[in-house]
Design a protein around this motif. Structure first.
Motif, PDB file in Angstrom:
ATOM      1  N   SER A  37       0.843  -1.197   0.000  1.00  0.00           N
ATOM      2  CA  SER A  37       0.000   0.000   0.000  1.00  0.00           C
ATOM      3  C   SER A  37       0.880   1.250   0.000  1.00  0.00           C
ATOM      4  CB  SER A  37      -0.916   0.029   1.223  1.00  0.00           C
ATOM      5  OG  SER A  37      -1.809  -1.066   1.218  1.00  0.00           O
ATOM      6  N   SER A  68      -0.260  16.562  -3.428  1.00  0.00           N
ATOM      7  CA  SER A  68      -1.045  15.356  -3.712  1.00  0.00           C
ATOM      8  C   SER A  68      -2.353  15.668  -4.429  1.00  0.00           C
ATOM      9  CB  SER A  68      -1.336  14.581  -2.420  1.00  0.00           C
ATOM     10  OG  SER A  68      -2.234  15.282  -1.587  1.00  0.00           O
ATOM     11  N   ARG A  78      -1.623  12.279  -9.420  1.00  0.00           N
ATOM     12  CA  ARG A  78      -2.601  11.287  -8.967  1.00  0.00           C
ATOM     13  C   ARG A  78      -2.860  10.248 -10.046  1.00  0.00           C
ATOM     14  NH1 ARG A  78      -7.235  12.613  -4.928  1.00  0.00           N
ATOM     15  NH2 ARG A  78      -6.126  13.789  -3.337  1.00  0.00           N
ATOM     16  N   ASN A  79      -3.107  10.727 -11.267  1.00  0.00           N
ATOM     17  CA  ASN A  79      -3.451   9.808 -12.367  1.00  0.00           C
ATOM     18  C   ASN A  79      -2.306   8.845 -12.682  1.00  0.00           C
ATOM     19  OD1 ASN A  79      -5.933  11.062 -12.545  1.00  0.00           O
ATOM     20  ND2 ASN A  79      -5.386  12.330 -14.304  1.00  0.00           N
ATOM     21  N   GLN A  80      -1.085   9.384 -12.779  1.00  0.00           N
ATOM     22  CA  GLN A  80       0.049   8.540 -13.151  1.00  0.00           C
ATOM     23  C   GLN A  80       0.449   7.593 -12.016  1.00  0.00           C
ATOM     24  OE1 GLN A  80       3.310  10.491 -15.262  1.00  0.00           O
ATOM     25  NE2 GLN A  80       1.951  12.185 -15.786  1.00  0.00           N
ATOM     26  N   GLN A 128      -1.671   6.376  -9.849  1.00  0.00           N
ATOM     27  CA  GLN A 128      -2.703   5.340  -9.834  1.00  0.00           C
ATOM     28  C   GLN A 128      -2.452   4.297 -10.921  1.00  0.00           C
ATOM     29  OE1 GLN A 128      -5.838   5.146  -7.617  1.00  0.00           O
ATOM     30  NE2 GLN A 128      -5.035   3.164  -8.314  1.00  0.00           N
ATOM     31  N   CYS A 168       0.507   2.140  -9.839  1.00  0.00           N
ATOM     32  CA  CYS A 168       0.118   1.216  -8.770  1.00  0.00           C
ATOM     33  C   CYS A 168      -0.740   0.076  -9.307  1.00  0.00           C
ATOM     34  CB  CYS A 168      -0.624   1.971  -7.662  1.00  0.00           C
ATOM     35  SG  CYS A 168       0.465   3.000  -6.634  1.00  0.00           S
ATOM     36  N   ASN A 169      -1.651   0.400 -10.218  1.00  0.00           N
ATOM     37  CA  ASN A 169      -2.479  -0.639 -10.840  1.00  0.00           C
ATOM     38  C   ASN A 169      -1.599  -1.661 -11.567  1.00  0.00           C
ATOM     39  OD1 ASN A 169      -4.763   0.653  -9.925  1.00  0.00           O
ATOM     40  ND2 ASN A 169      -5.261   1.605 -11.883  1.00  0.00           N
ATOM     41  N   ARG A 190      -1.850  -0.998  -3.820  1.00  0.00           N
ATOM     42  CA  ARG A 190      -3.028  -0.217  -3.448  1.00  0.00           C
ATOM     43  C   ARG A 190      -2.602   1.227  -3.197  1.00  0.00           C
ATOM     44  NH1 ARG A 190      -6.448  -0.938   2.168  1.00  0.00           N
ATOM     45  NH2 ARG A 190      -7.950   0.745   1.814  1.00  0.00           N
ATOM     46  N   LEU A 191      -3.229   2.174  -3.887  1.00  0.00           N
ATOM     47  CA  LEU A 191      -2.942   3.596  -3.685  1.00  0.00           C
ATOM     48  C   LEU A 191      -4.028   4.204  -2.807  1.00  0.00           C
ATOM     49  CD1 LEU A 191      -1.265   6.134  -4.311  1.00  0.00           C
ATOM     50  CD2 LEU A 191      -2.718   6.485  -6.337  1.00  0.00           C
ATOM     51  N   LEU A 228      -5.435   7.642  -1.301  1.00  0.00           N
ATOM     52  CA  LEU A 228      -5.392   9.081  -1.532  1.00  0.00           C
ATOM     53  C   LEU A 228      -6.268   9.808  -0.518  1.00  0.00           C
ATOM     54  CD1 LEU A 228      -5.798   9.077  -5.418  1.00  0.00           C
ATOM     55  CD2 LEU A 228      -3.700   9.564  -4.161  1.00  0.00           C
TER      56      LEU A 228
END
Length: 365
Positions: free
Chosen positions: A280, A288, A294-296, A298, A301-302, A307-308, A310
């Motif tokens: 995590s 943040s 955030r998008n990159q 996520q 992490c995917n 697990r991200l 936020l």
């Protein structure tokens, strides 16, 4: 089940904030704390005129605004200031005069009511903010705190069990955003402005440095990146004046700078996850709320099965909900502080000598 109510105050920089939070008075409870109120009075418009935060103006306005903000937070929560069970305030890091305003006010409330005072580390508040609305409690994770003053990678095993893995050796990521924004002639704070312009730009238009990526450690550096933008400007316009840049060129430069920051942050985050074995990653701090980050993060992490976690956008910039939340956990663990403890503008989160200093404050009220 008996509940504990904490009134938190944040005044470390240019936000005057008060929040009131309550939760079951048990460390084993997994009920999500109830945020009764969270009020923020921002000074951005005032400091924008000067291109950055002016410490004297910040502390003066905290003194003026704080009584009103406390009254409004209590009105929304449906309690009187003296009805809280504990009073928490940011004790550092931050601007010393600004810290003193909120810290002294919380101590005065504690003294008047005979209830505990809790000194909260601003960085701990940020670090724990992704868990304010979580019903799992604070789980083991890698914390990435990215704010105007700090960039930290922290191995978090549980509340109070933190190990610093890496940090910025010079400018924090948020500081670099604001300084680059200023040199590009953008309004203060520069971070959100760069984020907006970068969305319309080509992140590969300029080849900007990513320092320390080959270094095996977890530290980062953004000073060289900031300087590279400074040296690039005269090559793009003879005057060197950012106002003379074509709009698309400005967007491309913002996108290229932002991508260099994001690449650095993500590369080191993956290294930290591998070294700790955490599954995590929790992102926090003012930066943040950057949408591209955030998008990159996520997507990364995917891809790696991570697990991200936020924080809510309301908890990304300086706020008192995170101070009340950290204060709540200290209260649940029996930690509070004497009324003569000092603020510390350079307070560390994981430094051993600092931890020892804070430990001696822990005791019965």
């Amino acid at each position: 089940m008996k509940e504990i109510t904490v009134l938190g105050i944040e005044s470390s920089c240019d936000e005057t904030a008060v929040a009131i939070l309550c939760a079951p008075a048990s460390t084993g409870a997994r009920k999500v704390p109830t945020l009764l109120s969270s009020v923020i009075s921002t000074q951005i418009a005032l400091h924008r005129q000067h291109g950055g935060v002016v410490p004297e103006l910040a502390s003066r306005n905290h003194s003026v605004d704080l009584p009103r903000v406390i009254r409004e937070a209590c009105r929304q929560a449906g309690i009187e200031p003296g009805q809280a069970d504990a009073y928490a305030a940011t004790s550092g890091p931050g601007l010393v005069a600004a810290l003193l305003v909120g810290n002294t006010t919380a101590k005065a409330l504690a003294l008047t009511t005979g209830k505990p005072f809790i000194a909260v580390n601003h960085l701990e508040g940020h670090m724990l903010s992704p868990f304010i609305t979580s019903d799992e409690g604070i789980i083991p994770h890698l914390a990435l705190v990215v704010s105007g003053g700090h960039t930290l990678y922290i191995d978090v095993q549980s509340f109070g069990n933190y190990r610093l893995l890496g940090r910025s050796l010079d400018d924090a990521a948020g500081e670099a955003f604001d300084k680059v924004g200023k040199m590009l002639g953008l309004p203060y704070p520069g971070g959100p402005e760069i984020d907006k312009l970068a969305a319309q730009g080509d992140s590969g238009a300029f080849n900007l440095p990513r320092a320390l990526l080959k270094d095996p450690g977890m530290n980062v550096s953004f000073s060289g990146l900031k300087t590279a933008v400074l040296y690039t400007l005269p090559k793009l316009t003879p005057s060197g004046n950012p106002a003379d840049l074509p709009e698309q060129t400005l967007c491309d430069l913002c996108a290229s700078f932002q991508q260099a920051v994001i690449d650095t942050l993500i590369t080191k985050a993956l290294r930290g996850l591998r070294s700790t074995g955490h599954q995590s990653l929790a992102l926090s701090g003012g930066v943040s709320c950057n949408q591209a980050l955030r998008n990159q993060l996520q997507a990364t992490c995917n891809l790696h099965g991570i697990r991200l976690i936020l924080p809510s956008p309301a908890f990304t910039t300086d706020n008192a909900a995170m101070i009340a939340f950290a204060g709540l956990h200290h209260a649940l663990h029996g930690h509070h502080h004497p009324l003569d403890c000092d603020v510390d503008p350079n307070l560390k989160l994981t430094d051993e000598s600092n931890r020892s200093k804070q430990d001696k404050y822990i005791g019965n009220h």
